[in-house]
Design a protein around this motif. Structure first.
Motif, PDB file in Angstrom:
ATOM      1  N   ALA A 190      11.476  21.865  62.290  1.00  0.00           N
ATOM      2  CA  ALA A 190      12.020  22.370  63.291  1.00  0.00           C
ATOM      3  C   ALA A 190      13.400  22.274  63.434  1.00  0.00           C
ATOM      4  CB  ALA A 190      11.288  22.023  64.666  1.00  0.00           C
ATOM      5  N   ASN A 191      14.245  23.260  63.637  1.00  0.00           N
ATOM      6  CA  ASN A 191      15.603  23.299  63.834  1.00  0.00           C
ATOM      7  C   ASN A 191      16.343  22.868  62.301  1.00  0.00           C
ATOM      8  OD1 ASN A 191      15.387  23.791  66.577  1.00  0.00           O
ATOM      9  ND2 ASN A 191      14.958  21.837  66.945  1.00  0.00           N
ATOM     10  N   SER A 192      15.668  23.409  61.319  1.00  0.00           N
ATOM     11  CA  SER A 192      16.346  23.168  59.994  1.00  0.00           C
ATOM     12  C   SER A 192      16.665  24.683  59.250  1.00  0.00           C
ATOM     13  CB  SER A 192      15.273  22.269  59.098  1.00  0.00           C
ATOM     14  OG  SER A 192      14.172  23.069  58.942  1.00  0.00           O
ATOM     15  N   ARG A 209      15.775  30.154  58.445  1.00  0.00           N
ATOM     16  CA  ARG A 209      15.977  29.254  59.742  1.00  0.00           C
ATOM     17  C   ARG A 209      14.689  28.975  60.535  1.00  0.00           C
ATOM     18  NH1 ARG A 209      21.778  29.354  59.815  1.00  0.00           N
ATOM     19  NH2 ARG A 209      22.436  31.389  58.945  1.00  0.00           N
ATOM     20  N   ASP A 211      13.089  27.693  63.600  1.00  0.00           N
ATOM     21  CA  ASP A 211      13.284  27.332  65.196  1.00  0.00           C
ATOM     22  C   ASP A 211      12.749  26.109  65.850  1.00  0.00           C
ATOM     23  OD1 ASP A 211      10.807  28.147  65.926  1.00  0.00           O
ATOM     24  OD2 ASP A 211      11.399  30.202  66.760  1.00  0.00           O
ATOM     25  N   SER A 212      12.823  25.823  67.033  1.00  0.00           N
ATOM     26  CA  SER A 212      12.361  24.687  67.526  1.00  0.00           C
ATOM     27  C   SER A 212      10.952  24.556  67.923  1.00  0.00           C
ATOM     28  CB  SER A 212      13.016  24.446  69.118  1.00  0.00           C
ATOM     29  OG  SER A 212      12.754  25.659  69.952  1.00  0.00           O
ATOM     30  N   ASP A 213      10.239  25.938  67.745  1.00  0.00           N
ATOM     31  CA  ASP A 213       8.868  26.083  67.698  1.00  0.00           C
ATOM     32  C   ASP A 213       8.294  26.002  66.126  1.00  0.00           C
ATOM     33  OD1 ASP A 213       8.618  26.344  70.361  1.00  0.00           O
ATOM     34  OD2 ASP A 213       9.062  28.441  70.491  1.00  0.00           O
ATOM     35  N   SER A 223      24.543  28.869  56.006  1.00  0.00           N
ATOM     36  CA  SER A 223      24.259  27.710  56.869  1.00  0.00           C
ATOM     37  C   SER A 223      25.110  26.601  56.718  1.00  0.00           C
ATOM     38  CB  SER A 223      22.821  27.472  56.741  1.00  0.00           C
ATOM     39  OG  SER A 223      22.551  26.200  57.352  1.00  0.00           O
TER      40      SER A 223
END
Length: 274
Positions: A190-192, A209, A211-213, A223
């Motif tokens: 996540a978040n990568s 990307r 996300d947090s989910d 990036s």
């Protein structure tokens, strides 16, 4: 012109690739039709049979009634079985039979494209009895024709059209599968972010990307701190994404910066075509 510009782009790409296919196979002698291609299990004849069969389905022709042999090792799924039917039924056709049926099918399809008046969102039959919109059907036929044109070019050692209209359609279709490859199949955290830097006849930079989910999305902006950057040429990219080659067979054509374990997982899961 068709009624809708979105369909016209796909029709033009399809026409470009299908005419290239006809030009490639027109002069072939009988034995050359049996050459293996990068498409698993399919010869030059099989590729052309598949293209003819799919275009006949776009025309609404009935599917052949045919029993498949049990020893086709490359037929591993219901989808593959569906696709193989149009191929196997033509396996004993001669070179003149193949080229004449291809030409006749192209004429009929060109007429259908000229007379197209359906809206892009009209639903129509898709393989295995599912439904798809006319726009998706046009896009997938343009994609399929270009990829199989490249299969034939590889088999016949006649490279070309890596930047044709069909190549641009193929790029967009293949990129749609990247977020799932990175986030779900390869398990990027996540978040990568993962960057794909592709050069050659078709150049593009895309960032996936997560996300947090754990859901993936794709965009064209760079990036600042990607976990992995994968750089390769366009030909290698499409061959990997279409399952024509494994990354382990072309390590010299892929440059990896960053997390090598995640890069290996992404490359392992890179094929997005059925």
């Amino acid at each position: 012109m068709t009624v809708h510009p979105s369909l016209q782009n796909y029709a033009d790409a399809w026409t470009h690739s299908i005419e290239a296919i006809a030009e490639l196979v027109g002069p072939l002698v009988e034995g050359e039709w049996n050459r293996a291609t990068p498409c698993p299990g399919w010869s030059v004849r099989d590729i052309v049979s598949h293209v003819i069969g799919m275009e006949c389905e776009m025309l609404g022709d009935p599917r052949p009634i045919h029993s498949l042999p049990r020893d086709l090792y490359h037929v591993q799924s219901e989808f593959a079985r569906y696709m193989e039917m149009q191929v196997d039924v033509r396996r004993h056709h001669t070179a003149p039979e193949m080229t004449s049926e291809l030409e006749y099918t192209m004429i009929r399809r060109a007429r259908q494209l000229r007379n197209e008046n359906r809206s892009p969102d009209t639903l129509m039959r898709a393989p295995l009895g599912a439904e798809q919109t006319v726009e998706v059907a046009y896009r997938m036929r343009a994609f399929d024709a270009w990829v199989h044109e490249q299969d034939l070019r590889t088999a016949l050692n006649k490279p070309g059209n890596l930047d044709s209209p069909g190549a641009h359609v193929a790029r967009d279709v293949l990129l749609q599968g990247l977020p799932k490859v990175v986030a779900k199949e390869a398990g990027a955290p996540a978040n990568s972010a993962v960057v794909f830097d592709v050069h050659g006849p078709l150049e593009f930079l895309r960032t996936v990307r997560v996300d947090s989910d754990g859901r993936g999305s794709i965009d064209g902006s760079p990036s600042l701190g990607p976990l992995v950057t994968l750089a390769m040429d366009w030909e290698t990219y499409y061959r990997l994404a279409c399952g024509r080659v494994r990354a382990t067979a072309v390590p010299d054509r892929i440059k990896v910066d960053g997390d090598t374990e995640l890069a290996a997982a992404i490359l392992r899961e890179f094929a997005v075509t059925p």
